[in-house]
Design a protein around this motif. Structure first.
Motif, PDB file in Angstrom:
ATOM      1  N   PRO A  29       9.313  13.927   1.003  1.00 28.88           N
ATOM      2  CA  PRO A  29      10.043  13.691  -0.242  1.00 28.88           C
ATOM      3  C   PRO A  29       9.160  13.751  -1.489  1.00 28.88           C
ATOM      4  O   PRO A  29       9.615  13.489  -2.585  1.00 28.88           O
ATOM      5  CB  PRO A  29      10.580  12.271  -0.054  1.00 28.88           C
ATOM      6  CG  PRO A  29       9.488  11.591   0.704  1.00 28.88           C
ATOM      7  CD  PRO A  29       8.961  12.654   1.658  1.00 28.88           C
ATOM      8  N   TYR A  30       7.879  14.108  -1.320  1.00 26.72           N
ATOM      9  CA  TYR A  30       6.934  14.062  -2.431  1.00 26.72           C
ATOM     10  C   TYR A  30       6.983  15.292  -3.325  1.00 26.72           C
ATOM     11  O   TYR A  30       6.179  15.427  -4.247  1.00 26.72           O
ATOM     12  CB  TYR A  30       5.522  13.812  -1.918  1.00 26.72           C
ATOM     13  CG  TYR A  30       5.450  12.579  -1.059  1.00 26.72           C
ATOM     14  CD1 TYR A  30       5.852  11.346  -1.567  1.00 26.72           C
ATOM     15  CD2 TYR A  30       5.012  12.637   0.253  1.00 26.72           C
ATOM     16  CE1 TYR A  30       5.814  10.206  -0.786  1.00 26.72           C
ATOM     17  CE2 TYR A  30       4.970  11.502   1.043  1.00 26.72           C
ATOM     18  CZ  TYR A  30       5.368  10.296   0.518  1.00 26.72           C
ATOM     19  OH  TYR A  30       5.335   9.149   1.293  1.00 26.72           O
ATOM     20  N   ASP A  31       7.938  16.172  -3.087  1.00 25.79           N
ATOM     21  CA  ASP A  31       8.139  17.327  -3.949  1.00 25.79           C
ATOM     22  C   ASP A  31       8.934  16.950  -5.200  1.00 25.79           C
ATOM     23  O   ASP A  31       9.082  17.741  -6.115  1.00 25.79           O
ATOM     24  CB  ASP A  31       8.828  18.465  -3.194  1.00 25.79           C
ATOM     25  CG  ASP A  31      10.164  18.056  -2.589  1.00 25.79           C
ATOM     26  OD1 ASP A  31      10.394  16.851  -2.365  1.00 25.79           O
ATOM     27  OD2 ASP A  31      10.983  18.955  -2.321  1.00 25.79           O
ATOM     28  N   VAL A  32       9.402  15.716  -5.258  1.00 24.77           N
ATOM     29  CA  VAL A  32      10.145  15.190  -6.407  1.00 24.77           C
ATOM     30  C   VAL A  32       9.160  14.459  -7.317  1.00 24.77           C
ATOM     31  O   VAL A  32       8.395  13.597  -6.850  1.00 24.77           O
ATOM     32  CB  VAL A  32      11.259  14.212  -5.951  1.00 24.77           C
ATOM     33  CG1 VAL A  32      11.940  13.563  -7.140  1.00 24.77           C
ATOM     34  CG2 VAL A  32      12.253  14.940  -5.065  1.00 24.77           C
ATOM     35  N   ALA A  33       9.164  14.790  -8.594  1.00 24.03           N
ATOM     36  CA  ALA A  33       8.237  14.158  -9.546  1.00 24.03           C
ATOM     37  C   ALA A  33       8.390  12.641  -9.526  1.00 24.03           C
ATOM     38  O   ALA A  33       9.492  12.117  -9.651  1.00 24.03           O
ATOM     39  CB  ALA A  33       8.492  14.687 -10.956  1.00 24.03           C
ATOM     40  N   GLY A  34       7.275  11.951  -9.328  1.00 18.67           N
ATOM     41  CA  GLY A  34       7.244  10.489  -9.354  1.00 18.67           C
ATOM     42  C   GLY A  34       7.485   9.820  -8.018  1.00 18.67           C
ATOM     43  O   GLY A  34       7.158   8.648  -7.846  1.00 18.67           O
ATOM     44  N   ARG A  35       8.056  10.509  -7.048  1.00 12.47           N
ATOM     45  CA  ARG A  35       8.376   9.889  -5.757  1.00 12.47           C
ATOM     46  C   ARG A  35       7.123   9.371  -5.058  1.00 12.47           C
ATOM     47  O   ARG A  35       7.148   8.348  -4.396  1.00 12.47           O
ATOM     48  CB  ARG A  35       9.119  10.899  -4.882  1.00 12.47           C
ATOM     49  CG  ARG A  35       9.582  10.421  -3.538  1.00 12.47           C
ATOM     50  CD  ARG A  35      10.763   9.461  -3.538  1.00 12.47           C
ATOM     51  NE  ARG A  35      11.906   9.842  -4.315  1.00 12.47           N
ATOM     52  CZ  ARG A  35      12.917  10.603  -3.927  1.00 12.47           C
ATOM     53  NH1 ARG A  35      12.914  11.145  -2.729  1.00 12.47           N
ATOM     54  NH2 ARG A  35      13.924  10.847  -4.731  1.00 12.47           N
ATOM     55  N   GLY A  36       6.011  10.076  -5.224  1.00  8.99           N
ATOM     56  CA  GLY A  36       4.757   9.681  -4.579  1.00  8.99           C
ATOM     57  C   GLY A  36       3.870   8.823  -5.460  1.00  8.99           C
ATOM     58  O   GLY A  36       2.686   8.635  -5.164  1.00  8.99           O
ATOM     59  N   GLY A  37       4.414   8.285  -6.573  1.00  6.63           N
ATOM     60  CA  GLY A  37       3.644   7.386  -7.433  1.00  6.63           C
ATOM     61  C   GLY A  37       2.668   8.061  -8.373  1.00  6.63           C
ATOM     62  O   GLY A  37       1.835   7.392  -8.972  1.00  6.63           O
ATOM     63  N   ARG A  38       2.786   9.379  -8.537  1.00  2.27           N
ATOM     64  CA  ARG A  38       1.830  10.088  -9.391  1.00  2.27           C
ATOM     65  C   ARG A  38       2.338  10.216 -10.815  1.00  2.27           C
ATOM     66  O   ARG A  38       3.514  10.459 -11.067  1.00  2.27           O
ATOM     67  CB  ARG A  38       1.528  11.473  -8.832  1.00  2.27           C
ATOM     68  CG  ARG A  38       0.786  11.385  -7.502  1.00  2.27           C
ATOM     69  CD  ARG A  38       0.401  12.735  -6.974  1.00  2.27           C
ATOM     70  NE  ARG A  38      -0.685  13.278  -7.798  1.00  2.27           N
ATOM     71  CZ  ARG A  38      -0.770  14.553  -8.155  1.00  2.27           C
ATOM     72  NH1 ARG A  38       0.123  15.427  -7.772  1.00  2.27           N
ATOM     73  NH2 ARG A  38      -1.778  14.966  -8.890  1.00  2.27           N
ATOM     74  N   LEU A  39       1.396  10.050 -11.748  1.00  2.00           N
ATOM     75  CA  LEU A  39       1.660  10.170 -13.181  1.00  2.00           C
ATOM     76  C   LEU A  39       0.598  11.060 -13.810  1.00  2.00           C
ATOM     77  O   LEU A  39      -0.520  11.146 -13.314  1.00  2.00           O
ATOM     78  CB  LEU A  39       1.559   8.800 -13.866  1.00  2.00           C
ATOM     79  CG  LEU A  39       2.593   7.750 -13.540  1.00  2.00           C
ATOM     80  CD1 LEU A  39       2.162   6.408 -14.133  1.00  2.00           C
ATOM     81  CD2 LEU A  39       3.937   8.153 -14.086  1.00  2.00           C
TER      82      LEU A  39
ATOM     83  N   ARG B 284       0.816  -1.223   0.000  1.00  3.17           N
ATOM     84  CA  ARG B 284       0.000   0.000   0.000  1.00  3.17           C
ATOM     85  C   ARG B 284       0.848   1.271   0.000  1.00  3.17           C
ATOM     86  O   ARG B 284       0.369   2.351   0.315  1.00  3.17           O
ATOM     87  CB  ARG B 284      -1.000   0.008   1.149  1.00  3.17           C
ATOM     88  CG  ARG B 284      -1.950  -1.171   1.118  1.00  3.17           C
ATOM     89  CD  ARG B 284      -3.236  -0.852   1.815  1.00  3.17           C
ATOM     90  NE  ARG B 284      -4.105  -2.004   1.897  1.00  3.17           N
ATOM     91  CZ  ARG B 284      -4.990  -2.347   0.959  1.00  3.17           C
ATOM     92  NH1 ARG B 284      -5.104  -1.613  -0.105  1.00  3.17           N
ATOM     93  NH2 ARG B 284      -5.753  -3.404   1.100  1.00  3.17           N
ATOM     94  N   GLN B 285       2.121   1.145  -0.361  1.00  2.84           N
ATOM     95  CA  GLN B 285       3.022   2.284  -0.474  1.00  2.84           C
ATOM     96  C   GLN B 285       3.026   2.788  -1.914  1.00  2.84           C
ATOM     97  O   GLN B 285       2.806   2.009  -2.842  1.00  2.84           O
ATOM     98  CB  GLN B 285       4.449   1.880  -0.073  1.00  2.84           C
ATOM     99  CG  GLN B 285       4.576   1.418   1.362  1.00  2.84           C
ATOM    100  CD  GLN B 285       4.273   2.539   2.344  1.00  2.84           C
ATOM    101  OE1 GLN B 285       4.794   3.639   2.216  1.00  2.84           O
ATOM    102  NE2 GLN B 285       3.426   2.259   3.311  1.00  2.84           N
ATOM    103  N   ALA B 286       3.315   4.067  -2.080  1.00  4.13           N
ATOM    104  CA  ALA B 286       3.418   4.637  -3.420  1.00  4.13           C
ATOM    105  C   ALA B 286       4.552   3.950  -4.171  1.00  4.13           C
ATOM    106  O   ALA B 286       5.592   3.635  -3.593  1.00  4.13           O
ATOM    107  CB  ALA B 286       3.681   6.135  -3.330  1.00  4.13           C
ATOM    108  N   ILE B 287       4.336   3.698  -5.461  1.00  7.93           N
ATOM    109  CA  ILE B 287       5.390   3.140  -6.303  1.00  7.93           C
ATOM    110  C   ILE B 287       6.285   4.293  -6.729  1.00  7.93           C
ATOM    111  O   ILE B 287       5.815   5.262  -7.329  1.00  7.93           O
ATOM    112  CB  ILE B 287       4.793   2.415  -7.526  1.00  7.93           C
ATOM    113  CG1 ILE B 287       3.972   1.221  -7.056  1.00  7.93           C
ATOM    114  CG2 ILE B 287       5.891   1.990  -8.494  1.00  7.93           C
ATOM    115  CD1 ILE B 287       3.202   0.521  -8.152  1.00  7.93           C
ATOM    116  N   ASP B 288       7.569   4.197  -6.391  1.00  7.63           N
ATOM    117  CA  ASP B 288       8.507   5.275  -6.701  1.00  7.63           C
ATOM    118  C   ASP B 288       8.824   5.263  -8.189  1.00  7.63           C
ATOM    119  O   ASP B 288       9.420   4.321  -8.704  1.00  7.63           O
ATOM    120  CB  ASP B 288       9.782   5.117  -5.882  1.00  7.63           C
ATOM    121  CG  ASP B 288      10.732   6.299  -6.026  1.00  7.63           C
ATOM    122  OD1 ASP B 288      10.483   7.191  -6.868  1.00  7.63           O
ATOM    123  OD2 ASP B 288      11.733   6.321  -5.293  1.00  7.63           O
TER     124      ASP B 288
END
Length: 129
Positions: free
Chosen positions: A76-86, A27-31
């Motif tokens: 650390p979610y200020d980095v693109a993709g670190r929080g699994g968002r596309l 259930r963690q974001a995919i980096d």
């Protein structure tokens, strides 16, 4: 499998689709921030074997809190993709016909591993006036 259909209009190239990928087991974001990681959406008509269109996805900053649905942009979610968002922009041909469609997201990691999101996205495209 996703049950809510994303409703779109034939011929449109917007809105941009934003997705959040998490590991089903942890259930963690995919980096997705590792250089060389790529993602794409495979899009087809429901019941078809052939893919109608393949659209690249690109990482965006933030992490979607599963409880509140709010997007967290703090490190650390200020980095693109670190929080699994596309994010994905529609091609000019993807929505050129009305009907029922489905899509799946595939991530290819730099070491060659491929991870396909289990949930199938559902789309309804209505005819243009």
């Amino acid at each position: 499998m996703a049950t809510t259909k994303i409703r779109l209009v034939q011929g449109d190239t917007a809105p941009q689709l934003q997705l959040s990928l998490t590991d089903q087991r942890t259930r963690q974001a995919i980096d997705l921030s590792t250089p060389g990681t790529t993602a794409r959406m495979l899009f087809r008509e429901v019941g078809a074997d052939a893919v109608k269109d393949t659209m690249p996805c690109f990482p965006i900053a933030g992490y979607v809190d599963p409880e509140s649905g709010e997007v967290d942009f703090r490190p650390p979610y200020d980095v693109a993709g670190r929080g699994g968002r596309l994010a994905m922009d529609w091609s000019e041909t993807a929505l050129d016909t009305a009907g029922e469609f489905e899509g799946e997201v595939e991530v290819i990691f730099p070491d060659g591993r491929i991870q396909t999101a289990f949930a199938i996205l559902k789309f309804q495209v209505r005819e243009q006036f």
